[in-house]
Design an enzyme around this catalytic site. Structure first.
Site, PDB file in Angstrom:
ATOM      1  N   ALA A  49      34.012  36.642  31.887  1.00 30.38           N
ATOM      2  CA  ALA A  49      32.555  36.647  32.331  1.00 30.38           C
ATOM      3  C   ALA A  49      32.142  38.006  32.900  1.00 30.38           C
ATOM      4  CB  ALA A  49      32.442  35.670  33.572  1.00 30.38           C
ATOM      5  N   ASN A  83      29.752  31.244  43.113  1.00 30.84           N
ATOM      6  CA  ASN A  83      31.429  31.233  43.302  1.00 30.84           C
ATOM      7  C   ASN A  83      31.572  31.158  44.824  1.00 30.84           C
ATOM      8  OD1 ASN A  83      29.933  33.869  42.590  1.00 30.84           O
ATOM      9  ND2 ASN A  83      31.829  34.624  43.699  1.00 30.84           N
ATOM     10  N   CYS A 132      36.953  41.762  50.484  1.00 27.56           N
ATOM     11  CA  CYS A 132      38.020  43.034  50.671  1.00 27.56           C
ATOM     12  C   CYS A 132      37.752  43.948  49.308  1.00 27.56           C
ATOM     13  CB  CYS A 132      39.346  42.889  50.895  1.00 27.56           C
ATOM     14  SG  CYS A 132      39.600  41.655  52.223  1.00 27.56           S
ATOM     15  N   THR A 171      40.188  43.529  18.293  1.00 30.53           N
ATOM     16  CA  THR A 171      40.981  42.286  17.543  1.00 30.53           C
ATOM     17  C   THR A 171      41.030  40.975  18.444  1.00 30.53           C
ATOM     18  OG1 THR A 171      42.408  43.741  16.554  1.00 30.53           O
ATOM     19  CG2 THR A 171      43.279  41.536  16.671  1.00 30.53           C
TER      20      THR A 171
HETATM   21  C1  LIG Z   1      34.987  34.508  38.311  1.00 29.70           C
HETATM   22  C2  LIG Z   1      33.554  34.992  38.172  1.00 29.70           C
HETATM   23  C3  LIG Z   1      33.178  35.998  37.106  1.00 29.70           C
HETATM   24  C4  LIG Z   1      34.309  36.963  36.703  1.00 29.70           C
HETATM   25  O1  LIG Z   1      34.784  36.348  35.860  1.00 29.70           O
HETATM   26  P1  LIG Z   1      36.093  37.105  35.055  1.00 29.70           P
HETATM   27  O2  LIG Z   1      36.184  36.084  33.624  1.00 29.70           O
HETATM   28  O3  LIG Z   1      37.285  36.917  35.874  1.00 29.70           O
HETATM   29  O4  LIG Z   1      35.466  38.450  34.695  1.00 29.70           O
HETATM   30  C5  LIG Z   1      31.859  36.137  37.062  1.00 29.70           C
HETATM   31  N1  LIG Z   1      30.771  35.386  37.707  1.00 29.70           N
HETATM   32  C6  LIG Z   1      31.419  34.496  38.424  1.00 29.70           C
HETATM   33  C7  LIG Z   1      30.125  33.394  39.028  1.00 29.70           C
HETATM   34  C8  LIG Z   1      32.413  34.152  38.620  1.00 29.70           C
HETATM   35  O5  LIG Z   1      32.910  32.948  39.429  1.00 29.70           O
END
Ligand SMILES: *Cc1c(COP(=O)(O)O)cnc(C)c1O
Length: 395
Positions: free
Chosen positions: A74, A154, A329, A243
């Protein structure tokens, strides 16, 4: 293994479902081909697996397979959405709207764009973590090219009203991107009815593997233009070269498929566990719930504990529960959570916070054990330092 703390940090990452691993395994060894190899069976096998996975993932959000761009997660999907739209639409306008409580993978690209001359509005949130829709509408200008609002937070699990935001963006002809990393297979997501033009997803928050995600990019009415951020072999319609990682893609689709099958029943179970934990903890008094009481992920409980030191609280819980606290952190510094500050929490209440992320494999017995330990820790800290309690009561 058995004396490790109880895992309650499912917003940071989730354990991978065994069935996902099983689905992935053949694609590491037996079916190892490059999905882009069009001249032999090795490539065809891998291509067929990717094609099937792409269709499952597209279906999950009511998109078409051509609208799915695989990324490493993400973070990359958010970067591609925000910077990709900015670069493709800068001649139309240079204003972007996002929210103060977004993930840093949206906030940091926005701040970067500011250094390039873009203007960014970071909308505040209400004390419950929800944005004010009237404020969003007012923030939209003729030069606004993108609105980026996450589906589920999150830290505090708060669910933003996606359909209403989509409607406002649609009416104003502004692109709408949502970071739905925490939301997939937890709440209904429909890019069509919700007027979502771009959506970021990741596998490892939904019992899938790490290192794989996707960006949904709408192809028709409107066709979203995007400038690639990683260039090379022209994979993914030229929008993301590299890839394709077949095993991860297969695992991602399997995880989402399994998640959708149990979405409603699992959500009910998680809600019961969360309420069990909240009922136990809130009885202590001076425990503040962070985020909307009900409009949140069912497995999320985020609390601030008045009258205790944040690090002492975490230390007391550590042997029993693997949880996160309201301090981020980053390499050297410890800073209070930008999300909790945006809710209007004081610094001390932001530090003295715990995020419980309840997931698929947690049990009621685990919740009871964690609640018991948390209560004991909080009570002993409050008795040891009653003065701290006084000083934080100002807020
Ligand atoms: C975990 C998270 C991300 C980052 O995703 P990754 O796949 O670890 O890069 C971004 N946005 C939210 C809301 C997340 O909870």
């Amino acid at each position: 293994m058995s004396n490790r703390p109880i895992y309650l940090d499912n917003h940071a990452t989730t354990p991978m479902d065994e069935r996902v691993l099983e689905a992935m395994l053949p694609y590491f060894t037996e079916h190892f081909g490059n999905p882009s190899s069009i001249s032999h069976a090795y490539g065809w096998e891998a291509e067929a697996a990717v094609k099937k996975a792409r269709a499952i993932l597209a279906d999950a959000i009511h998109a078409t397979p051509e609208e799915i761009i695989f990324t490493s997660g993400a973070t990359e999907a958010n970067n591609l959405a925000v910077k990709g739209v900015a670069e493709a639409y800068f001649s139309k306008g240079r204003h972007i709207i996002t929210v103060q409580t977004e993930h840093s993978a949206v906030l940091d690209p926005c701040r970067y764009l500011q250094t390039l001359g873009f203007e960014v509005t970071f909308l505040p949130v209400q004390p419950d973590g929800l944005i004010d829709l009237a404020q969003l509408e007012k923030a939209i200008r003729p030069d606004t090219i993108l609105v980026s609002v996450m589906a589920a937070n999150n830290e505090i699990g708060v669910l933003q009203p996606l359909a209403e935001i989509g409607e406002i963006c649609h009416q104003n002809q502004v692109l709408f991107h949502t970071d739905a990393a925490q939301a997939i297979a937890k709440i209904p997501l429909d890019v069509q009815s919700m007027n979502i033009n771009l959506m970021s997803l990741t596998a490892h928050k939904v019992y899938g593997p790490k290192g794989i995600g996707l960006l949904y990019v709408q192809r028709r009415h409107p066709k979203v233009k995007l400038a690639p951020q990683i260039q090379g072999g022209g994979h993914e319609r030229g929008l993301r070269s590299g890839t394709l990682y077949t095993p991860q893609i297969v695992g991602f689709a399997k995880a989402v498929e399994l998640g959708l099958e149990v979405r409603e029943s699992e959500s009910k179970l998680l809600l019961q566990l969360r309420e069990r934990l909240w009922n136990a903890l809130s009885r202590l008094g001076d425990i503040h719930l962070n985020g909307h009481r009900t409009q949140r992920l069912s497995g999320n409980l985020n609390i601030s504990v008045q009258g205790v030191d944040g690090s002492a609280l975490l230390l007391g819980l550590q042997p029993i529960a693997a949880v996160s606290s309201g301090s981020a952190c980053s390499s050297a510094t410890v800073a209070p959570s930008h999300v909790l500050l945006a809710l209007g929490r004081s610094e001390s209440l932001a530090y003295a916070s715990i995020r419980f992320g309840i997931g698929r494999y947690n049990t009621a017995a685990e919740i009871d054990k964690v609640a018991q330990q948390a209560i004991a820790t909080i009570e002993s800290l409050r008795q040891a330092h009653p003065a701290t309690s006084q000083s934080t009561q100002i807020k």
